[in-house]
Design an enzyme around this catalytic site. Structure first.
Site, PDB file in Angstrom:
ATOM      1  N   ILE A 108       3.592  -2.635  -1.818  1.00  0.00           N
ATOM      2  CA  ILE A 108       3.949  -4.054  -2.055  1.00  0.00           C
ATOM      3  C   ILE A 108       4.322  -4.437  -0.575  1.00  0.00           C
ATOM      4  O   ILE A 108       4.691  -3.910   0.346  1.00  0.00           O
ATOM      5  CB  ILE A 108       5.327  -4.334  -2.719  1.00  0.00           C
ATOM      6  CG1 ILE A 108       5.651  -5.718  -2.828  1.00  0.00           C
ATOM      7  CG2 ILE A 108       6.466  -3.518  -1.736  1.00  0.00           C
ATOM      8  CD1 ILE A 108       6.705  -6.022  -3.957  1.00  0.00           C
ATOM      9  N   ILE A 139       5.757   0.276   1.726  1.00  0.00           N
ATOM     10  CA  ILE A 139       5.971  -1.129   2.279  1.00  0.00           C
ATOM     11  C   ILE A 139       4.767  -1.556   3.027  1.00  0.00           C
ATOM     12  O   ILE A 139       4.098  -0.780   4.284  1.00  0.00           O
ATOM     13  CB  ILE A 139       7.195  -1.244   3.050  1.00  0.00           C
ATOM     14  CG1 ILE A 139       8.212  -0.819   2.032  1.00  0.00           C
ATOM     15  CG2 ILE A 139       7.442  -2.700   3.438  1.00  0.00           C
ATOM     16  CD1 ILE A 139       8.458  -1.676   0.905  1.00  0.00           C
ATOM     17  N   LYS A 140       4.040  -2.550   2.797  1.00  0.00           N
ATOM     18  CA  LYS A 140       2.841  -3.058   3.494  1.00  0.00           C
ATOM     19  C   LYS A 140       3.378  -3.972   4.703  1.00  0.00           C
ATOM     20  O   LYS A 140       4.122  -5.054   4.393  1.00  0.00           O
ATOM     21  CB  LYS A 140       2.032  -3.935   2.707  1.00  0.00           C
ATOM     22  CG  LYS A 140       1.153  -2.824   1.649  1.00  0.00           C
ATOM     23  CD  LYS A 140       0.198  -3.594   0.771  1.00  0.00           C
ATOM     24  CE  LYS A 140      -1.348  -3.782   1.627  1.00  0.00           C
ATOM     25  NZ  LYS A 140      -2.379  -4.511   0.515  1.00  0.00           N
ATOM     26  N   ILE A 141       3.079  -3.280   5.915  1.00  0.00           N
ATOM     27  CA  ILE A 141       3.387  -4.450   7.081  1.00  0.00           C
ATOM     28  C   ILE A 141       2.016  -4.615   7.734  1.00  0.00           C
ATOM     29  O   ILE A 141       1.093  -3.659   8.119  1.00  0.00           O
ATOM     30  CB  ILE A 141       4.225  -3.462   7.899  1.00  0.00           C
ATOM     31  CG1 ILE A 141       5.534  -3.298   7.294  1.00  0.00           C
ATOM     32  CG2 ILE A 141       4.584  -4.463   9.325  1.00  0.00           C
ATOM     33  CD1 ILE A 141       6.420  -2.431   7.961  1.00  0.00           C
TER      34      ILE A 141
END
Length: 367
Positions: A108, A139-141
């Site tokens: 996400i 976690i998409k950064i």
């Protein structure tokens, strides 16, 4: 089960689906793809969620309840998206357990409007990690300059990260530096490294789209002959950079402490040019220890007529260097290409996020 997909996974490539929707989850489609198409992970992005929310009735009840509670539109968006992510994580949990946490992952993205704000990205990563509360979460950064310290900070806290929107080789090296530093900081805090996973999402097809357009403008026979060669060459050289890092003493020390590699992930692997084979960015990017996240259309194409013949990355480094040198000779400014692609990528996801907000706001207003 497709022989091509069996071959692909046999060569060490994890197959992830680049899509999520509540309809897909409710119907059991994701579970079927896991069973029949060797899918072992899911990625999402703001564009995917905007599309899912804009059609169908699957979100109607939750939207009604959120409206009755008079929650803010931002809170509603996060309630809706994290619900789907938790559900997908639970569906994928058996794969996560069977692979020791390597696969069975769902991603996400932090709010893309924060891509240039390091502190806000870190805070959002923490909030999403807490809110979804599943060990098989990524976690998409984004790999913006401001995103790099956020990647380090998240990993240092034990948050597993999918670094997204990587286009340039230089930035990819920065991503790997951020990852290694995060692991070292986690180790210093006494956080077990074996529980921290990461992938680096290197975007593929958009590179050809941008460079092909520039080659068309140049228009010489030599330039036109180079169309369709940049994206694969760029990705192959990214893998060469990855090999340099995992062969370094720095990585070996972390590995001895229990760390696992940050796998290269090939993203944006659906071909955008109809003149190119629809399995191009799968067939030409096969090597062990990588992930290919595909739209379902591409997944089905690979299953049906992909040409999976073995390692198509490591034996072709020289070809890749030659292709990039020829592009430079033809007049392609690589640094400008990757800058444009990063800026456009951030902007597109921000636009999609706003579309998602607008859709949710309109639906909340109907209740």
């Amino acid at each position: 089960m497709s022989e091509n997909l069996n071959k692909l996974t046999g060569f060490g490539v994890s197959i992830w689906l680049d899509d999520i929707s509540r309809d897909r989850l409710k119907s059991g489609n994701l579970a079927a793809l896991m069973r029949d198409q060797r899918v072992t992970g899911v990625t999402s992005n703001p564009t995917i969620f905007a599309g899912a929310l804009s059609k169908g009735e699957a979100y109607r009840t939750q939207l009604h309840d959120l409206a009755v509670r008079k929650v803010s539109v931002d809170e509603a968006v996060r309630a809706i998206t994290t619900f789907d992510i938790r559900w997908a994580a639970d569906v994928l949990r058996p794969v996560y357990d069977a692979t020791g946490g390597v696969d069975g992952r769902v991603s996400i993205e932090v709010d893309p409007r924060l891509a240039k704000d390091t502190a806000a990205t870190i805070a959002e990563a923490r909030a999403l990690w807490w809110l979804v509360d599943r060990p098989n979460l990524f976690i998409k950064i984004p790999a913006t300059l401001e995103g790099l310290p956020a990647i380090t900070a998240a990993i240092a806290e034990g948050i597993s990260v999918n670094v997204t929107l990587i286009f340039s080789l230089e930035r990819y090296r920065g991503v790997m530096e951020a990852w290694l530093t995060g692991l070292e900081q986690a180790q210093a805090k006494g956080i077990p490294l074996a529980g921290i996973e990461s992938v680096a999402s290197f975007f593929v097809s958009r590179v050809d789209s941008e460079i092909d357009a520039r080659l068309d403008k140049i228009g010489t026979p030599e330039a036109l002959e180079l169309k369709g060669k940049a994206a694969v060459a760029n990705a192959r050289l990214a893998y060469a950079a990855f090999e340099e890092v995992v062969n370094s003493p720095r990585w070996q020390a972390l590995r001895a402490a229990g760390a696992r590699p940050q796998r290269p992930l090939w993203a944006s692997t659906g071909t955008k040019n109809p003149d190119y084979p629809d399995t191009l960015y799968v067939d030409e990017l096969v090597t062990a220890g990588t992930v290919n996240t595909m739209p379902e259309k591409t997944l089905n194409a690979v299953a049906d007529h992909g040409k999976i013949s073995g390692d198509t990355i490591r034996p072709f480094y020289e070809n890749a260097w030659n292709a990039m040198a020829a592009l430079k000779e033809a007049g392609i400014d690589y640094d400008d290409v990757v800058r444009v692609l990063e800026d456009e990528g951030v902007d597109k996801f921000a636009v999609s996020w706003q579309e998602l907000i607008n859709t949710v706001q309109a639906e909340l207003g109907k209740a």
